[in-house]
Structures are given as C-alpha cells and as structure tokens.
Design an enzyme around this catalytic site. Structure first.
Site, PDB file in Angstrom:
ATOM      1  N   SER B 147       0.845  -1.324   0.313  1.00 43.09           N
ATOM      2  CA  SER B 147       0.134   0.203   0.439  1.00 43.09           C
ATOM      3  C   SER B 147       0.318   1.045  -0.157  1.00 43.09           C
ATOM      4  CB  SER B 147      -1.123  -0.016   1.053  1.00 43.09           C
ATOM      5  OG  SER B 147      -1.539   1.373   1.083  1.00 43.09           O
ATOM      6  N   TYR B 160      -1.185   0.159  11.222  1.00 46.96           N
ATOM      7  CA  TYR B 160      -1.142  -0.200   9.372  1.00 46.96           C
ATOM      8  C   TYR B 160       0.259  -0.041   8.453  1.00 46.96           C
ATOM      9  CZ  TYR B 160      -3.107  -0.785   4.937  1.00 46.96           C
ATOM     10  OH  TYR B 160      -3.856  -1.622   4.003  1.00 46.96           O
TER      11      TYR B 160
END
Lengths: 459, 254
Positions: B147, B160
């Site tokens: 990501s 995250y």
C-alpha cells in the site's frame, strides 16, 4: 553444472534448471542417477518453440556438438548412404559433410540448426512429407540410454513399440545417444524450383491437392498471405521442387555447398516491430516478388530449405515478449476449417510474419508423431497480443472438433485436454513410456503442462 | 509455470475473499489455467465469489484451503497444504490484510498485535514458505498487495502504515535475494482503493478501484517489473511526499 534460465525458440515462458552440457556417456549416466525429484530432460539446439526442452527446477542435459574440435562424431558409408551419428550433431554439420559426397538428409525442417536427437524426439517433417514421410521413417536404429542407465538399441524390427514411442516421444523415453539414418542420394546441391503465384485460397488448395501434380514434386510448400482480404484472402506463393540432376547444373562442381550465415538480428529489438502494418508491407512485397507467371529456376539448398537460417537468431525480431508459433493439422476434406482459422486471426488483427501451408502424407507408426494425412498450417505471432489466450482457445476448438491436432515441438499453450483429443494414441504411448521409464525420471515443462506423464506415479 | 501466452497454470489467492484479490483472479483466469486455490478463513464466501469463473471454465479445478491470517506460525502448514492440493504454485497472490479503524491503541496497545501478525509477521512466514517451494520449481511469481500507506507512514494509523512499510521492504529485499532462481515478486502499491475494507472512510486523492488494480497487475505480470503503483501517478506524488522535510510533511493536511 550451472543454474540457467531457459526458454524455447519462441523466447516465452522462461524457467530455471540445472544445465549440464555434455556428450560424455558416463556424465549423462551419473547425471540421470543423481537427478532430483524434478527429473531430467535432454535439450539440443533449443529450436523447439515452446517448453519441450526445458525443465523448471530440474536438470537439463544439453547435448550439442557445435564447433567440436574433434570434428563430427559420425560414421558415414558413401556407398550405402547409411549415416551413424551422435545425437548431438546438427543437420547443419551433416549437410556440410554429406552434400559434397552426393548425399542429402532425408528430411529437414525449416532450420538446419536442429540436432539429430531433437529431430527424432520431435519426429520432424519437411516440405517432402507428402512423398517421404517424417524423420523417424528414415531412422534405421537408435541407441538410447534408459533412466536406469542401461544403453539399448532400438529399431522398428527389433522392438517396434519402444522405437516408435521414442520417435516423436519428446525426449521422454530416454536420452538418444546415437542414431543411424538412411541418407538420400543426390546428384547436385541445387534444387529445381517451380514458383507459382496463386491469387486466393481456393487456388492454393487446388494447386496443392493430391489430384493435381503435387506428387510429382518431392518438395512442396505454400506461403500464404493471411492479411490479404476480400477476393484475395489466402493468396499465396507455391514453391515446389526436386533435386536437380548433375547435368542441369552448369557448374564444374555440381555438389558445392556453402551455407554461410548472412546477417544477425540485433541483440535488442523493441516489442511490436513486427506488427500488422510492417507485415502487411512485407507480404505485399513478397507476393509481388514472385513472378506472375510460373517460373522454374535453380536454387541452393540453404535458399530453398532454410531461408530463415540466413538471419542468425531471427527469433529476436519479436522483441523481449517473444512469439508463439501455431501449427496444426486438419484432415484433407476440412479446408473449411483452415479458412475459418485464417478468418478468425484476420478478424482479430493478428498478423503472422510466416504463414505456410502444406499437404501432408500418411501418418507413420509413432503414436505421438504429429503428421497425419491432411493440411497443416503454421503461423507465428507476437506472444504479447492482448486476448491471444482466448483467441487461441477458440481456434484450438475448431481444430480439435475437425479431428485435427497440434504439433508439440511448436506448441506453447494447448491444454492437457487438447492433447488428449488430438492424439488418440496418447494412453498407449503413456503405457510404453512407463515401461521404459518406471522410475519416472524424464520430465519437461511440456510434459507437466500437458500431463504427458502420469503424475500419480511420480517419486 | 506460465504458458507461451503468459497464462499461469496454477494460481493461489491468499485472502480468498479479498476484493482486490478476487478482481485479480477474475482478470488472470483465462483458457490455460488448470487450478485455482482460494485460501481464506471463510471458505463459503470465497467460493461464492468465483462461481461465475467455475461456470465459464468447466475444466478449471477450484480448490479451497482454510487459514487464519493472524496465526503466523501456521503459514508453513498452509503452504504445504496448498502444494499437496495442486503441486506447483505458479502465481501466488497475497492479498489478505487487516485494517483496524478507530481503535484506541493508547488504551489497548495489545490490540495492534493481530494487525502486525496478519500484515507483517504472518506474511513474511508465508512468503518464505512460498518462495522455498517456488525455488524448487525453478519458476514462480508472487504478487504482494502492499500500500502507499507504507511509503511514508503517517499519523492517524501508524500501525497499519508501519506493517505495510515493513512488508513492502521485506518483499523487495526477498525479490532481490531470489534473482536468478526463476522466482520473482511483484510489489503492488495501490492508493486508496474503494472496497469494503475502506467503506465509510474519506476517499484520498487519486483513489482507485479493485478492477483497476487487477487490470494493472495482470499487465505487470507479463513484464519483469518489481514495483507497481496504481494509479501510476502516485509514484511521482510519493517521490515528492517522501522527500519532503519533516517539518513540512507534518504540516500537510494528510
């Protein structure tokens, strides 16, 4: 032993294997005996287009004898024309040795850079299939090393089942060490070639049919323009020939043979150099180059049999993405399928640099040999064309529904199911293969994709 | 392995219900694929999502293997089970991930453990296990869904971002280690993807969807690239963001 990335001539689907280059029988035996569970496959000059001579994660025995300082490992009897030769020797080397003595290889594919081992394993065919059959029919005996390390002699009289399983067996029955080939007597190194321009596909099929004069020519093949549309769809240039007699060649040395390489393809070529437009221009020029009226002339062996060998490493012309070669055969009465296949490729805008059509003669006794009585069409195309997987799957169905099949030495995409439909004797071959290789040593990327070896019996 | 037209025979999706993973499967399953394995916690949900593929390709075998993505140590067995089912793993898509929103890690620091286990620790174990198998095959491709959140970890959800930064760096280094083995890794860095995982969150600029990511992945699979940004412009945007002085970076309304 080195870890090496390998692909076929089409330069797609690269995989890594341990590569061992040898022609030494003891090294071959010890390699087989120390092979891991991914098995072993033989490789010659790497001219099969797909994954036949590579073995991902396993061992690849590279049996080539190019530039061997010891000369060609062969015994040739110029009286009988029997040539006993190491499997690692190429047709190129054989022609250099035998043509000046008045003998020709009985069957040559479109390139002379194939080894004898590869020619047997793929049971290669040439422009003379309708008259002479395929390579295996001219092989008198094969010396084969089994996976046990034992060396045996095979011939179609001694042990026909094992002999014919090895012919066309894609290297999966053992390592071919030597073979004896019955050569063809020639008077000159020239071919008397008739060139004929044919204006559409009907004219092509008619000219090549067995009712015509095709059987009067030992060699016959037709180049087809797949991009021509409308009334000239499928137009072509038919070339047919016979070995020229000594007296028809006006030269002191009628057997002179000089196959020099002309040029090399550059090391890097952008993807898409060969595209619809460049090929269309080439096709037009090629068609116009052929004389409008039938023409007879003398051509050299390299020019007639191996025109592409004039460009060293021509496979690079397709760029990094590589290319695939699609060759199939359909029964004689199914020219409708040929037409539909050509239409499908044409509609999808798939350009083929090389499209050749040939009428093949009867099948031989090898269960996995490709040629069978019918029409074979060969085309090549860039591997990166979007939607190619789907398009080929449709064409595969047309071919298989008509009772046709695909040539494994060219294949790089068909499914395991397609080979089962196309080769009805596959199970019979698998049973013989299992007798010859009870240990399950022989494996290739091709055999894995097509499930040519029963995976339940793998170690 | 791949065939001549770039179709892999055996494809495995870790995170069988992942929307991006499913979109990739729908994009790369073509004539020539023999086996698809869906590895997920909820087998029924994963299977329902591929029923259309099963109808379209009757010769295709679809397999299911259950796993718990936060049980990092179990990944070795999961991979062994996959190999038991299909043999060679030609393409492995690693699409499972955990994004916790609105958890007060100050109040409950241990709540971050599953995020780290799923996105980082377990994925490393999984990737080593898959790489080991692929090395013996002499061929294989892993696709890791990373990501842009890992490119420069920011406040708001540092856990995250940190796991994505970690796994992204790990995957690139592993890809480097595997040079010459026939095995390679494609690290995919999508921007904000509108999926169920991000449902209800504010969209970031240059957001994309699962189909676009899948199309880009499918194309990248036939090349030799190691990093894929979706959309491509994020590569340049993050080049700037990553190199901003800290004082400026912290003032940005991100």
């Amino acid at each position: 032993m080195t870890s090496q990335r390998l692909s076929g001539w089409g330069r797609t689907a690269w995989t890594v294997a341990d590569l061992i280059h040898t022609t030494d029988t003891d090294v071959i035996r010890s390699t087989i005996q120390s092979a891991g569970e991914r098995g072993v496959i033989s490789r010659g000059l790497g001219r099969s287009y797909g994954a036949a001579a590579q073995n991902a994660g396993g061992t690849v025995l590279e049996l080539t004898a190019e530039n061997d300082p010891m000369g060609i490992d062969a015994d040739f009897d110029p009286l009988t024309g029997l040539l006993t030769v190491a499997s690692s020797v190429s047709i190129d080397a054989i022609l250099r040795m035998c043509v000046p003595q008045g003998w020709f290889i009985p069957v040559t594919p479109g390139t002379r850079f194939v080894t004898v081992g590869g020619a047997i394993a793929s049971d290669v065919h040439g422009k003379n299939h309708h008259v002479d059959g395929s390579f295996g029919q001219h092989v008198r005996s094969i010396t084969l090393m089994l996976s046990s390390g034992e060396i045996i002699e095979l011939s179609c009289e001694l042990n026909p089942a094992w002999f014919w399983a090895t012919v066309g067996g894609m290297g999966l029955t053992g390592v071919i060490l030597r073979a004896t080939v019955a050569m063809l007597k020639i008077e000159s190194s020239k071919v008397e070639v008739e060139t004929m321009r044919l204006e559409n596909f009907d004219a092509v099929c008619q000219a090549m049919s067995s009712e015509g004069t095709d059987d009067d020519y030992r060699y016959s093949v037709c180049w087809v323009d797949l991009l021509a549309t409308g009334s000239s769809m499928g137009r072509g240039v038919l070339t047919r020939g016979n070995h020229a007699s000594a007296k028809s060649v006006e030269s002191k040395d009628s057997l002179a043979y000089d196959p020099r390489l002309n040029v090399s393809a550059p090391a890097w070529v952008p993807n898409g150099l060969l595209n619809k437009w460049s090929i269309k221009a080439f096709n037009e020029a090629w068609y116009r180059k052929a004389p409008a009226k039938n023409h007879v002339g003398l051509e050299s062996i390299p020019a007639f049999f191996h025109p592409l060998d004039g460009v060293n490493r021509w496979n690079r012309l397709y760029g990094k993405q590589g290319f695939i070669q699609y060759q199939f055969i359909v029964p004689l009465d199914r020219t409708d399928v040929l037409r539909r296949v050509i239409e499908k490729f044409s509609a999808a805008g798939v350009a083929s640099f090389l499209a050749v059509l040939k009428r093949m003669g009867p099948q031989n006794d090898a269960p996995m040999s490709f040629p069978t009585e019918g029409w074979t069409l060969t085309l090549d195309m860039a591997a990166g064309i979007p939607g190619l997987a789907e398009l080929l799957a449709e064409v595969d169905s047309l071919v298989l529904d008509a009772g046709g099949r695909h040539y494994l030495a060219k294949d790089s995409h068909v499914s395991s199911n397609a080979v089962r439909r196309g080769y009805p004797r596959l199970e019979e071959w698998m049973a013989v293969q299992e007798q010859m290789d009870p240990l399950g040593v022989w494996r290739s990327d091709l055999s894995r994709r097509l499930n040519l070896i029963d995976h339940r019996r793998l170690i | 392995m791949k065939n001549g037209v770039g179709v892999a025979q055996n494809v495995v999706l870790f995170g069988g219900t992942s929307e991006i993973g499913q979109a990739i499967i729908h994009k790369i399953v073509k004539p020539g694929v023999s086996h698809v394995v869906l590895v997920s916690r909820n087998i029924d949900a994963a299977v329902n999502q591929v029923s259309d593929i099963a109808d379209k390709f009757p010769d295709l075998d679809i397999h299911h293997v259950r796993f718990d993505a936060d049980d990092a140590a179990s990944m070795v067995h999961v991979v062994a089970e996959v190999v038991e089912e299909i043999g060679d793993v030609d393409v492995a898509i690693i699409a499972h991930g955990l994004l916790q929103e609105g958890v007060d890690y100050y109040a409950n620091p241990a709540a971050l453990l599953p995020v780290s286990d799923v996105n980082f620790t377990g994925t490393m174990v999984l990737m080593y296990a898959v790489a080991a198998r692929m090395k013996t095959q002499g061929y294989g491709k892993m696709v890791l869904l990373s990501s842009v959140a890992g490119e420069r970890v920011r406040k708001g959800n540092p856990v995250y971002g940190a796991t994505k930064a970690g796994i992204d760096g790990f995957a690139l280094a592993l890809d480097h280690e595997l040079v010459g083995s026939g095995v390679s890794i494609l690290v995919v860095r999508p921007g904000f993807v509108t999926t169920k995982m991000t449902h209800g969150m504010d969209k970031a600029p240059f957001s994309t969807d699962a189909e676009s990511v899948a199309a880009a992945v499918s194309q990248a699979l036939s090349s030799s690239r190691s990093i894929l940004w979706v959309p491509g412009i994020l590569q340049y945007m993050f080049f700037v963001l990553k190199n901003l002085p800290l004082a400026i970076w912290r003032k940005l309304p991100l």
